[in-house]
Write a protein that holds these residues in place. Structure first.
Motif: not given
Length: 213
Positions: A44-53, A114-121
């Motif tokens: 999964s993407q970082w932004v989809h990390l469950p709330e428990k974390f 430059g090979e992957a878009a930053p996780a915060w976008i």
């Protein structure tokens, strides 16, 4: 799968001191590693990390910090060294072994800046960037910049620029001329440098990376 007690006992001494910094509570390392393991295990993407974390950005920043100071590589090495013959003998698949998601923490050789878009976008965060999607706009932008800051002498102290004919500036002494040259040169070189970086980026992305097994 959460970190097992055996795994935790092995890697805990390899992690940085948890002493709170600047008066704040520093999240427990084990919680962070469980969150990292979940992320890599599920893909999964970082932004989809469950709330428990808790907040994903804190976990992401911790992992990035560990990559910089060498902690991530030490943890990876320790877990690989722990490679469980028991898991193999009992018929567990590699994807279901507890250490699998954690060993994925090791950075892949084929990936880099430059090979992957930053996780915060939003939306595209963490997704792979196609080489030409970055190279084409960069080269076109570099050409435009080069054209804008290029002027061809046409005689009589005048130069032809994309935006018209301009008069050559005369300086009262060599000091001011040198100062102007120093200030303008980086701007004039902006376009060619952008193109050179785009070409280098393209060549790096097109070069097959060595496979580590």
């Amino acid at each position: 799968m959460p970190l097992t007690d055996a795994q935790w006992a092995r890697i805990e001494p390899l992690l940085p001191n948890r002493t709170p910094r600047r008066g704040g509570r520093w999240r427990d390392h084990r919680e962070v590693i469980d969150a990292i393991a979940w992320k890599f295990q599920t893909g999964s993407q970082w932004v989809h990390l469950p709330e428990k974390f808790d907040k994903w950005r804190g976990v992401y920043n911790r992992l990035r910090m560990w990559a910089i100071d060498g902690t991530r590589e030490r943890v990876f090495t320790a877990l690989v060294a722990q490679a469980t013959p028991t898991a193999i003998s009992t018929g567990q698949s590699r994807s279901t072994r507890p250490s699998c998601a954690l060993t994925s923490m090791r950075p892949e050789p084929a990936k880099g800046w430059g090979e992957a878009a930053p996780a915060w976008i939003p939306i595209i965060g963490g997704k792979r960037v196609r080489p030409m999607a970055a190279v084409v706009p960069a080269v076109l932008g570099g050409l435009v910049l080069t054209l804008l800051f290029t002027a061809v002498p046409i005689g009589d102290g005048r130069r032809l620029a994309p935006y018209g004919i301009i008069d050559t500036v005369e300086y009262t002494n060599a000091f001011w001329q040198t100062l102007a040259t120093v200030c303008v040169t980086p701007i004039a070189a902006w376009g060619p440098i952008t193109i050179a970086l785009a070409v280098a980026y393209y060549r790096r992305r097109r070069t097959p990376a060595a496979v580590v097994v």
